[in-house]
Design an enzyme around this catalytic site. Structure first.
Site, mmCIF file in Angstrom:
data_model
loop_
_atom_site.group_PDB
_atom_site.id
_atom_site.type_symbol
_atom_site.label_atom_id
_atom_site.label_comp_id
_atom_site.label_asym_id
_atom_site.label_seq_id
_atom_site.Cartn_x
_atom_site.Cartn_y
_atom_site.Cartn_z
ATOM 1 N N ASP A 242 11.883 20.315 44.373
ATOM 2 C CA ASP A 242 12.904 21.386 44.070
ATOM 3 C C ASP A 242 14.273 21.041 44.737
ATOM 4 O O ASP A 242 15.235 21.524 44.408
ATOM 5 C CB ASP A 242 12.325 22.853 44.460
ATOM 6 N N ASP B 29 10.868 28.694 33.385
ATOM 7 C CA ASP B 29 10.199 29.989 33.701
ATOM 8 C C ASP B 29 10.870 31.254 33.365
ATOM 9 O O ASP B 29 12.057 31.098 33.218
ATOM 10 C CB ASP B 29 10.206 30.176 35.354
ATOM 11 N N TRP C 8 8.286 22.168 51.570
ATOM 12 C CA TRP C 8 8.957 22.556 50.231
ATOM 13 C C TRP C 8 10.375 21.982 50.455
ATOM 14 O O TRP C 8 10.905 21.828 51.398
ATOM 15 C CB TRP C 8 9.001 23.995 50.166
ATOM 16 N N ARG D 98 4.583 33.977 46.851
ATOM 17 C CA ARG D 98 5.704 34.287 45.674
ATOM 18 C C ARG D 98 5.341 35.527 44.872
ATOM 19 O O ARG D 98 5.616 35.276 43.680
ATOM 20 C CB ARG D 98 5.999 32.987 45.003
ATOM 21 N N ASP E 104 3.312 24.209 36.301
ATOM 22 C CA ASP E 104 3.822 24.603 37.835
ATOM 23 C C ASP E 104 2.456 25.346 38.440
ATOM 24 O O ASP E 104 1.598 25.767 37.790
ATOM 25 C CB ASP E 104 4.883 25.525 37.626
ATOM 26 N N LYS F 117 5.713 21.664 31.273
ATOM 27 C CA LYS F 117 5.692 21.346 32.568
ATOM 28 C C LYS F 117 4.759 22.560 33.343
ATOM 29 O O LYS F 117 4.923 23.601 32.997
ATOM 30 C CB LYS F 117 7.296 21.860 33.168
ATOM 31 N N CYS G 121 3.757 19.944 38.341
ATOM 32 C CA CYS G 121 4.830 20.443 39.391
ATOM 33 C C CYS G 121 4.098 21.428 40.318
ATOM 34 O O CYS G 121 3.198 22.002 39.937
ATOM 35 C CB CYS G 121 6.039 21.317 38.547
HETATM 36 C C1 GLA Z 1 9.038 26.139 40.663
HETATM 37 C C2 GLA Z 1 9.396 24.691 40.114
HETATM 38 C C3 GLA Z 1 10.793 24.808 39.796
HETATM 39 C C4 GLA Z 1 10.633 25.912 38.390
HETATM 40 C C5 GLA Z 1 10.374 27.333 39.086
HETATM 41 C C6 GLA Z 1 10.249 28.422 38.086
HETATM 42 O O1 GLA Z 1 9.788 26.390 42.062
HETATM 43 O O2 GLA Z 1 9.381 23.495 41.055
HETATM 44 O O3 GLA Z 1 11.277 23.506 39.020
HETATM 45 O O4 GLA Z 1 10.133 25.616 37.441
HETATM 46 O O5 GLA Z 1 9.098 27.044 39.799
HETATM 47 O O6 GLA Z 1 9.878 29.469 38.734
#
Ligand code: GLA
Length: 728
Positions: free
Chosen positions: A548, A367, A199, A443, A478, A476, A526
């Site tokens: 990130d 988010d 990460w 998470r 995720d 987006k 993502c």
């Molecule tokens: C992940 C994504 C981030 C953001 C967060 C939101 O980590 O990579 O860009 O969107 O989630 O929780």
């Protein structure tokens, strides 16, 4: 004709661009590999056959004492019958026996390229772009038919391969290994280049010589992962960016993968690529088919850069789809690093107002807008707008953002479910779990069981309801944890090990449905940054958030590594504030790095001084002026950030009339000679004007003598040098 078959010698020859791939059916019916490499003219390549008979402890088939499968070069090696290297196919009979013997049955040369049902794959824009060879092999005892597909792209050094397995017998077969492709090279004098990471540190480049035994890249996480990408290059030990032979291998798949280079006792290399046999088993009932994911093979006689340009072109035009494939992508402002979970409609509109001053195209609400979601402890699965938090309905927020002159995008993490959510309270059984065993959290969340049709239907309906409720231009998508307790109580026990692959198929089914339903929406993939950056996801979403880690100097490494196989237009990259790791870098440097990607912003624009907003406006103007070049031009890496304090790359338009060179200096060195950059890809005889540099030079001068960059004495300096052909 790109694909030839000589009935007399039983040799198949595939010509793809400047490369040739050849194989032969032996008199005993085995499919032997003959050659893969630079284009060769002769079709009589039988002398290349490697029988490999006679090695002690390498057995021979009873009907073929002259050869040993353990030491021959094979197209689709079988487990349990005399080849002790990695098998491509391994099958269990009902009685528990495991041994496959495949023999040639027939072949067909197809015009164009068949689709892979339920799977992402490269496609043709014109049937004349490629032909496909389908070679069918069978094991009559098992009642197994395997059709090997080879698609040869006429104008590109790319061949794609996949296999379809069919149960033609009367017993249930259990597939234990079903790789997409195997290439048996007669030598092992290769380096292997792979992309590893974690990460916030995705796709770092690693290069090492091959050694006996195996070099294995794989995922056992249920997704392609941050840690290793389903991509590798095998290249000559002397190969550089510009010179030497190289082979690229890439899997169009987003789940558990295997990519293995095994050096054998005879000094050959078996490259195997496909779904990871780890914890995999698939019940194939009489009459059923199984299609493997597609593997992409690229050849280059001109170094690593050749692999890059072949794959970039293939993915840009024959993998990414839809309205956004070729369209200029919008410049985004995403509120994640600006606000994290702490925002409401007024805050977003205030950011949009500032964004309008900088000529930004779209605001993305990240988010925290749905269910009960004040932090990452709850709410995933409840895809209902939290109007109390926003302070207004979503439609009103979208209208207010549009009134500022921006389009609107939104974040989802559809595959997840928080234990603290209404969805979980209603359907605890929808999360992947093993009854009686405690659930592993990542998470604070669980993963939905996408093998369940009800879950897929819920997600399609719930997401569609939000997307249809107002004018949303971008999503987006995720995915912030990996899979554990990979089990589905809904499947019979014998199918328990199918869940890994069925999960990925379920995901693809949802993505296909949403692509069809919302063709105008731009989707960005993502996964905690770039944890699922793979060609499978690119088929549904033409861009992926790279990482990130938005620190520009760290991003140079991430984007450099990513560029090895992924198009620049697919790399989500934004200008962020200076809070990550506390490193101070100038706005121009951050902008320059983000321009080698989709470009956008990830910071609180309400806290940015007016002079920087103006600077952003200028950067956006530059980005738009160069966007065609960066998104569709040929990409050349000039200096690696893994080797020192510099990084440089360049983009050249297809007609070579225009180019953009980007040079980045990390730590400056006072009192040093100015760097001299040898450019690539220009027309040698053409004269190029260097915009703003008051200089005109020929392509050959720029490529051989080089371009001298003023010595960057300061840390984090960047130059963007735009070149345009002039009539000389
Ligand atoms: C992940 C994504 C981030 C953001 C967060 C939101 O980590 O990579 O860009 O969107 O989630 O929780």
């Amino acid at each position: 004709m790109a694909i030839l078959f000589d009935a007399q010698t039983q040799i198949f020859q595939l010509h793809a661009g400047d490369s040739t791939y050849a194989m032969q059916v032996s008199p005993e019916g085995y499919l032997f590999h003959l050659y893969y490499g630079k284009h060769v003219s002769d079709s009589a390549l039988g002398h290349l056959e490697v029988l490999g008979g006679g090695a002690s402890f390498s057995p021979n088939p009873a009907d073929a004492p002259r050869l040993s499968l353990d030491t021959a070069l094979l197209e689709y090696p079988c487990g349990g019958t005399g080849d002790f290297r990695r098998p491509a196919v391994q099958v269990l009979e009902e009685n528990g026996a495991s041994g496959v013997q495949l023999h040639y049955v027939s072949h067909e040369i197809l015009q164009g390229k068949p689709a892979l049902p339920g799977l992402p794959a490269t496609y043709l824009n014109d049937p004349a772009q490629a032909d496909t060879l389908a070679v069918t092999l069978a094991d009559e005892h098992l009642g197994l038919r395997v059709t090997l597909y080879y698609c040869a792209f006429a104008g590109q050094n790319a061949i794609t391969r996949w296999a379809v397995l069919q149960n033609t017998g009367s017993q249930r077969l259990e597939l234990r290994s079903i790789l997409s492709a195997c290439v048996d090279f007669p030598g092992s004098d290769f380096d292997m280049i792979s992309l590893h990471g974690a990460w916030a540190r995705e796709r770092y480049v690693e290069r090492h010589p091959l050694f006996h035994g195996g070099s294995t890249l794989q995922s056992r996480r249920g997704s392609s992962g941050h840690q290793l990408n389903p991509f590798a290059i095998l290249c000559a030990k002397t190969a550089t960016e510009e010179q030497g032979e190289a082979y690229g291998f890439h899997l169009v798949y987003s789940g558990n993968f295997l990519l293995d280079a095994e050096v054998s006792q005879m000094g050959g290399t078996r490259l195997s690529i496909g779904v990871n046999p780890y914890d995999f088993a698939w019940q194939l009932l009489p009459g059923e088919n199984f299609t493997t994911p597609e593997a992409v093979l690229a050849y280059s006689g001109e170094g690593l850069g050749g692999i890059t340009r072949t794959l970039h072109r293939l993915y840009r035009k024959n993998l990414c789809r839809g309205a956004w494939r070729d369209a200029p992508r919008p410049i985004l402002i995403n509120n994640w690093e600006a606000t994290y979970f702490n925002f409401d409609a007024d805050k977003l509109v205030a950011i949009a107002r500032q964004a309008a001053k900088a000529d930004i195209d779209m605001l993305v609400m990240d988010d925290g807008w749905f269910g009960k979601r004040e932090d990452d402890q709850s709410g995933l699965g409840d895809w209902f707008v939290n109007e109390a938090k926003l302070g207004c309905p979503l439609r009103e927020l979208v209208e207010r953002v549009k009134a500022e002159g921006l389009r609107f995008g939104i974040w989802f993490e559809p595959e997840m479910i928080s234990p603290d959510s209404d969805l979980f309270r209603a359907h605890p059984d929808w999360a992947l779990h093993i009854p009686g065993q405690s659930r592993t959290l990542g998470r604070n969340q669980c993963v939905l069981n996408l093998t369940l049709p009800a879950v897929r239907a819920y997600l399609i309906e719930q997401l569609s309801a939000v997307l249809e409720s107002t004018d949303i231009s971008y999503v987006k998508w995720d995915f912030n944890r990996n899979l554990t307790e990979v089990f589905s109580p809904a499947l019979p026990a014998a199918q328990g090990r199918e869940v890994w692959h069925r999960y990925v198929l379920g995901l693809y089914e949802i993505l296909e449905a949403l692509n069809v339903r919302f063709p105008q929406i731009l989707f960005e993939s993502c996964s905690g940054g770039g944890g699922r950056f793979d060609p499978g996801m690119l088929y549904y979403m033409p861009q992926t958030w790279c990482s990130d880690n938005t620190d520009a100097s760290e991003r140079l490494k991430i984007q450099y590594g990513t560029s090895l196989c992924y198009p620049i237009a697919s790399m989500g990259s934004h200008v962020a504030a200076i809070h990550q790791g506390g490193r101070q870098t100038p706005l121009s440097f951050r902008g320059g790095v983000a321009m080698a990607g989709t470009f956008g912003y990830e910071l609180d624009l309400t806290k940015i001084p007016p002079d920087e907003i103006l600077e952003m406006k200028q950067m956006n103007r530059n980005f738009r002026a160069w966007q065609k070049l960066t998104a569709q031009g040929d990409f050349y890496r000039l200096r690696s950030p893994f080797e020192g304090e510099e990084c440089a790359w360049m983009f050249v338009s297809e007609d070579k009339r225009e180019a953009l060179v980007q040079y980045f200096r990390l730590r400056g060195t006072p009192d040093a000679w100015p760097p001299r950059l040898r450019l690539q890809g220009l027309a040698p005889d053409a004269l190029y004007a260097l915009e703003g540099w008051n200089r005109t030079l020929h392509g050959d001068t720029l490529m051989h003598a080089g371009l001298v960059i003023p010595n960057p004495q300061q840390d984090y300096t960047d130059y963007n040098i735009h070149l345009k052909q002039v009539d000389g």
